[in-house]
Design an enzyme around this catalytic site. Sequence first.
Site, short mmCIF file in Angstrom:
data_model
loop_
_atom_site.label_atom_id
_atom_site.label_comp_id
_atom_site.label_asym_id
_atom_site.label_seq_id
_atom_site.Cartn_x
_atom_site.Cartn_y
_atom_site.Cartn_z
N HIS A 293 -13.50 3.27 5.81
CA HIS A 293 -13.60 2.23 6.32
C HIS A 293 -14.14 2.82 8.74
CE1 HIS A 293 -10.22 1.14 8.09
NE2 HIS A 293 -9.66 0.98 7.38
N ASP A 305 -6.20 6.64 9.68
CA ASP A 305 -6.77 4.65 9.02
C ASP A 305 -8.11 4.02 9.31
OD1 ASP A 305 -6.79 2.30 7.63
OD2 ASP A 305 -4.65 1.51 9.36
N GLU A 339 -13.50 -3.18 9.04
CA GLU A 339 -12.33 -3.62 8.11
C GLU A 339 -10.68 -3.85 8.18
OE1 GLU A 339 -8.79 -2.64 4.94
OE2 GLU A 339 -8.92 -2.22 6.86
N GLU A 340 -10.34 -3.70 9.42
CA GLU A 340 -9.21 -3.71 9.87
C GLU A 340 -8.75 -5.29 10.38
OE1 GLU A 340 -6.54 -2.62 9.48
OE2 GLU A 340 -6.90 -0.20 9.92
N HIS A 438 -1.02 2.03 11.80
CA HIS A 438 -1.55 0.69 12.74
C HIS A 438 -1.08 0.43 14.27
CE1 HIS A 438 -2.92 -2.09 9.81
NE2 HIS A 438 -3.45 -1.25 9.59
#
Length: 477
Positions: A293, A305, A339-340, A438
């Site tokens: 993503h 990420d 996505e997140e 995150h």
Amino acid sequence: MAKNITYSILACFIFIINSITSVQIVEKRELECALSENVRENIANYAQVTNDIIDYFVKGPLKGKTWNSLSEFVDTFGNRLSGTKNLENSIDYMIEKTRENNIKNVYTEEVEVPYWLRGEEYALLMKPRVKNLPMLGLGYSVATPPDGIIANAIVVKSFDELKSLPDAEVANKIVVYDEAYVNYGVTVKYRSKGASEAAKKGAVGALIRSVTPFSMNTPHTGMQSYDANVTKIPVAAITHEDADLLWRLQERGKEIVIKMKMSATLSTKTSRNTIIDTEGTTKKDKVVIVSGHIDSWDVGDGSMDDGGGAFISWMAQIALNQMNLRPKRTLRTILWTAEELGLVGSREYGKRHRNETENLNFVMESDGGVFQPLGLIYSGSKTGECMIKEILKLFSSINATQIQTQGEPGPDIGMWTRDGIPGGGLLNEASKYFWYHHSEGDRLNVMDSDVLDLAAAFWTAFSYIVADIDSDIPRSP
């Protein structure tokens, strides 16, 4: 929307629980693999091309290219939150870079995505002393009133402790969770449900000890969801250090007063999934998907990420095009959007292409960090597992021969693997993944150029073999 958000959070959690715990769990069981000699020989014939692809990344024209490309990308755009212009500019950039690499079959599909904007936010300890409490609002959190909330705080170690308290003891307070970190899969429930559990007791706000095994006074954000028919209260993550401090103050009988202000808003915007196709030569209707993503949270720069996963998936197309390797089946790279905030891009793709699932031969996703490659997280039939094990033998030179068959290979491809479509995720040495996850720590410094070369080589060669071998990966038995 709330039901979809909750389902998406659970899908992400299941994937993470099973694939990137502090110690990788790899299946040790032996299968009775009754593969025909023809299948074994066909797979073995890819030994040379596997080594050629590895060499192309490790000591050939693409050495350092994955890191350099990712570096330019994150340095140019930084983080890429769903709904932002920054994300859309980064998508335009990837389309342009793909075409610059002489790959013309790149296109997008529009997706309506959530645009959760955190705005101004802070938490301040006012009693028994004044101290700033670094915080990050959790995704989909509502805002406080414009002037913020000033309230006494009550610190708990668990949901069980919270539930044991009389409602009157919690009402009109800010609940602080100082939960112990067990592992991500166990502990993340406090981030996911902390606000709703506090609201059920009459709390006006919630602060969660960041879900991470390691802290340097850095809060970690992430998604949360509100239960139906429960008052939505503002919720944010604070650091390990401050959650522990607040617990100690409470244990000493001190009155704790916190001011919490959040100005988050929620709307929708139009984004896009980015799709790159290399059309197959003789079985073009069959499709192998390789994906990651492109969006990220609004802290750090999203290198880990999921910049790394997106770029090794993108590099598969670049490498095969440069090496003039075109598989029998169509190889489709997808850079998922949003996505997140709930697997929004992949869910929309699944709906739009639901009549094409019979043609999916194999689905791949890298969304658990890109560290030293160890092999593959596999979901599928036993016969397919035997074929995957045979393919993984070709990667002994880089020690990437392991297979993990517990859990889901990836959150975005979970809608297919749960329906029996075979799929795989990158199995890598991700023991420090949640140190940075995150948070502002998710920066390019986490990534290693040589390791990215190995991971991109593995990802490219594996996807090429699966897309080119004579036999489909069987869905059953």
